[in-house]
Design an enzyme around this catalytic site. Structure first.
Site, PDB file in Angstrom:
ATOM      1  CE  LYS A 270      -7.710   1.588   3.263  1.00 57.13           C
ATOM      2  NZ  LYS A 270      -6.292   1.659   4.016  1.00 57.13           N
TER       3      LYS A 270
ATOM      4  CD  GLU B  41      -2.898   1.047   2.421  1.00 54.94           C
ATOM      5  OE1 GLU B  41      -3.857   1.563   2.540  1.00 54.94           O
ATOM      6  OE2 GLU B  41      -2.544   0.288   3.467  1.00 54.94           O
TER       7      GLU B  41
ATOM      8  CB  CYS C 253      -4.780  -1.623   4.049  1.00 52.80           C
ATOM      9  SG  CYS C 253      -3.709  -1.921   5.577  1.00 52.80           S
TER      10      CYS C 253
END
Length: 273
Positions: free
Chosen positions: A113, A40, A150
């Site tokens: 995200k 990430e 994540c």
């Protein structure tokens, strides 16, 4: 199919991280990997516990240096590279935490995200606007893959969407720190593999950045939740494994979770609160 996750210590700064990442992609490709996952926001230090407006200077457009490198390596080796960048959007002041999938150098997916933390030392809501679209699934030739990022591993709905769209591989770029989270981290990723009957590839950062100590543990997990390959705790590394995609079909036949789902009983899952 051979897959690889790159574990990276990014404390050296942006130019050094790009160079080291490029060399690690080359190493993975030379080892036969057809799919390479980066951590990430691999090219920049990750967010610190206290919001810092200076951090925004590290953002770049989708066609900035990080993705240019990832696309070039994808094209050069004829492989798939899943990149992750701190995206400065075309709208001034709007930023995203973005994963980009390159297949043979072609940009095939942009996923922003959608679930952002503001807790446990990760004030991401201060920096990023959440994405508004569900994860995409990309046919890379040998397999279909999907990506979540994540913190989103805490939300099983997202990996289930990826699986229902036909993905056999879930890629998860992460920036995960703190020793107490390490065991939970692995339990979650193994569980995603089991209840979706797919392979999971995870790439994490490693090393200390400010008060955070990223624990690595980049790995490839199987559809039975087993650890197929895992990085050491010593720094930069390519962790690679051969995966048998026929196992996904076999598991979905012997453990027909999708057949036995009851969406008619789950409307509450789509309701707030």
């Amino acid at each position: 199919m051979r897959v690889a996750a790159i574990q990276l210590d990014t404390a050296g700064g942006h130019p050094d991280a790009l160079d080291r990442t490029a060399r690690l992609i080359d190493e993975a490709a030379a080892d036969g990997a057809g799919l390479v996952l980066l951590p990430e926001l691999f090219a920049v230090p990750f967010v610190q516990p206290d919001p810092d407006p200076e951090y925004f200077r590290l953002a770049e457009p989708l066609d900035g240096p990080s993705n240019v490198m990832a696309a070039e390596r994808s094209r050069r080796h004829g492989i798939t590279v899943v990149s992750s960048v701190f995206e400065a959007s075309a709208t001034p002041g709007v930023y995203h935490n973005t994963a980009c999938t390159y297949v043979g150098g072609e940009l095939r997916s942009v996923y922003r995200k959608s679930h952002l933390p503001f807790s446990n030392g990760f004030p991401e809501k201060f920096y990023f606007r959440p994405g508004q679209a569900e994860p995409e699934v990309v046919d890379i030739g040998a397999a279909a893959i999907g990506t979540i990022i994540c913190y989103e591993r805490h939300f099983p709905e997202l990996s289930r969407i990826v699986a229902l769209k036909g993905a056999a591989v879930l890629t998860v770029p992460v920036a995960s720190a703190s020793a107490p989270m390490r065991e939970v981290f692995q339990l979650e990723l193994r569980a995603h593999g089991i209840f979706n009957n797919l392979f999971v590839v995870c790439a994490n950062r490693i090393g200390r950045e400010g008060p955070k100590d990223y624990f690595g543990t980049s790995a490839v997990y199987g559809p039975d939740g087993e650890i197929i390959a895992q990085a050491a705790d010593t720094g930069d590394e390519v962790v690679a494994a051969d995966i048998d995609l026929a196992r996904v079909t076999a598991r979905r036949e012997s453990r027909p979770f999708f057949r036995d789902r009851r969406p008619d009983l789950y409307p509450r899952l789509a309701q707030p609160g």
